[in-house]
Design an enzyme around this catalytic site. Structure first.
Site, PDB file in Angstrom:
ATOM      1  N   LYS A   1      49.326  24.865  41.807  1.00  0.00           N
ATOM      2  CA  LYS A   1      48.793  25.766  40.784  1.00  0.00           C
ATOM      3  C   LYS A   1      48.250  24.868  39.669  1.00  0.00           C
ATOM      4  CE  LYS A   1      50.168  30.033  38.478  1.00  0.00           C
ATOM      5  NZ  LYS A   1      48.967  30.796  38.824  1.00  0.00           N
TER       6      LYS A   1
HETATM    7  N1  PPE Z   1      47.121  33.298  43.972  1.00  0.00           N
HETATM    8  C1  PPE Z   1      46.591  32.757  42.846  1.00  0.00           C
HETATM    9  C2  PPE Z   1      45.314  31.999  42.940  1.00  0.00           C
HETATM   10  C3  PPE Z   1      47.272  32.900  41.646  1.00  0.00           C
HETATM   11  O1  PPE Z   1      46.765  32.359  40.552  1.00  0.00           O
HETATM   12  C4  PPE Z   1      48.466  33.654  41.595  1.00  0.00           C
HETATM   13  C5  PPE Z   1      49.187  33.839  40.304  1.00  0.00           C
HETATM   14  C6  PPE Z   1      48.966  34.209  42.798  1.00  0.00           C
HETATM   15  C7  PPE Z   1      48.266  34.006  43.966  1.00  0.00           C
HETATM   16  C8  PPE Z   1      50.269  34.960  42.849  1.00  0.00           C
HETATM   17  O2  PPE Z   1      51.356  34.084  42.640  1.00  0.00           O
HETATM   18  P1  PPE Z   1      52.688  34.562  41.921  1.00  0.00           P
HETATM   19  O3  PPE Z   1      52.366  34.845  40.495  1.00  0.00           O
HETATM   20  O4  PPE Z   1      53.598  33.411  42.081  1.00  0.00           O
HETATM   21  O5  PPE Z   1      53.168  35.774  42.632  1.00  0.00           O
HETATM   22  N2  PPE Z   1      48.345  33.893  39.157  1.00  0.00           N
HETATM   23  C9  PPE Z   1      48.892  33.624  37.854  1.00  0.00           C
HETATM   24  C10 PPE Z   1      47.811  33.340  36.824  1.00  0.00           C
HETATM   25  C11 PPE Z   1      46.960  34.489  36.463  1.00  0.00           C
HETATM   26  C12 PPE Z   1      46.086  34.177  35.273  1.00  0.00           C
HETATM   27  O6  PPE Z   1      45.126  34.909  35.049  1.00  0.00           O
HETATM   28  O7  PPE Z   1      46.360  33.232  34.548  1.00  0.00           O
HETATM   29  C13 PPE Z   1      49.845  34.718  37.404  1.00  0.00           C
HETATM   30  O8  PPE Z   1      49.820  35.823  37.938  1.00  0.00           O
HETATM   31  O9  PPE Z   1      50.627  34.451  36.501  1.00  0.00           O
END
Ligand code: PPE
Length: 302
Positions: A157
């Site tokens: 991330k």
């Molecule tokens: N894919 C991506 C690309 C992603 O950024 C997130 C979280 C997810 C899947 C889902 O992961 P999780 O939150 O662990 O279930 N995206 C983060 C950032 C969003 C933003 O705009 O900044 C979030 O949801 O916190």
């Protein structure tokens, strides 16, 4: 964004407005940062951070993938997060830890640059809107492919990687949709710009797997576990684009977004084909009388 009192910065709690970096910060120029999005919920036990340990672990793993030594332990970051939420007097909030290459060196070699760690939190209600959360959003399959494992690290991330999500998000919004769904480098469905994606077909839940360049979402782990505990079959596999159009339901999951239904993709109403079938092939014309088993026999024998 509603400021809170304090931000945790390299071991200290500083006033929100003083949590600043220099414009020559390495991460600002080259995207050399890794971050997390975490949520704290108001529960019967008081404010509780959802899967804090898993988020901190992913943060440290992302840092390692980009050769960033983190000067704090997982335990210290977890504890700092809890203290920050408490000191800001929040009951529920979004939490954003970030580890980044700081000020000191320019150029692509980051290895001599400081590694800074900060944690902020604030109240962040709905990510894709109240209306979208309640009634579903319209999405578009992006013309931008999700970053591939041969150029970046989909499992990390990392800040710079989000330029990919920004392009897809802007494209979808300018075209009048609320979210983009990206395909992976082989053309299979990958995920949203900040969410994992799932489809439901005939009672089975299907979601792209680890080799489809997804971010291994922590909400996704919970969705899969809860669904299996409830007796649903959950498959992690390659998903073709049109499988989304043909699904009974599609939804997204993420920390910021939480769970959001998708009601339309590329102007195909999701689940709508069932209604369409009923109109185009009225069952009564095929089977004028009798119960279901008789109807089949009538149809087969003419
Ligand atoms: N894919 C991506 C690309 C992603 O950024 C997130 C979280 C997810 C899947 C889902 O992961 P999780 O939150 O662990 O279930 N995206 C983060 C950032 C969003 C933003 O705009 O900044 C979030 O949801 O916190």
């Amino acid at each position: 964004m509603q400021p809170t009192d304090l931000i945790w910065m390299n071991g200290d709690f500083v006033a929100w407005e003083n949590a600043k970096v220099l414009v020559l910060t390495h991460g600002l120029h080259y995207g050399t940062g890794v971050f997390e999005g975490v949520r704290c919920y108001d529960t019967e036990l008081g404010p509780a951070v959802f899967r804090n340990a898993d988020h901190v672990e992913r943060l440290l793993r992302s840092a390692e993938l980009y050769y960033m030594p983190v000067p704090y332990s997982a335990e210290q970051i977890r504890a700092a997060t809890l203290e920050l939420v408490a000191r800001n007097g929040l009951r529920s909030c979004y939490i954003r830890p970030i580890v980044f290459r700081g000020y000191g060196q320019m150029g692509l070699n980051p290895l001599d640059c400081n590694v800074d760690v900060t944690i902020a939190c604030w109240e962040w209600a709905t990510y894709l809107g109240e209306e979208g959360k309640a009634n579903g959003i319209r999405a578009k399959v992006s013309s931008w492919r999700r970053i591939g494992p041969d150029s970046l690290i989909p499992q990390a991330k990392a800040s710079g990687q989000y330029l990919n999500s920004v392009l897809a998000k802007v494209e979808s919004m300018k075209a009048g949709y609320q979210e983009a769904i990206l395909l992976d480098d082989h053309g299979y469905v990958c995920e949203g710009t900040g969410e994992n994606v799932y489809l439901v077909r005939e009672g089975e839940i299907v979601t792209p797997g680890q080799s489809n360049s997804i971010l291994d979402g922590i909400t996704r782990r919970s969705v899969i576990q809860i669904a299996r505990d409830l007796g649903y079959t959950v498959s992690e596999r390659n998903v073709g684009r049109a499988e989304l159009y043909l699904a009974d339901e599609v939804f997204l999951s993420g920390t910021a977004a939480e769970l959001v239904p998708v009601v339309e993709i590329d102007d195909h109403p999701i689940g709508g084909y069932r209604e369409w079938l009923d109109v185009v092939v009225p069952r009564d014309l095929e089977t004028p009388a009798g119960d279901v088993s008789e109807r089949r026999i009538t149809g087969a024998t003419g």
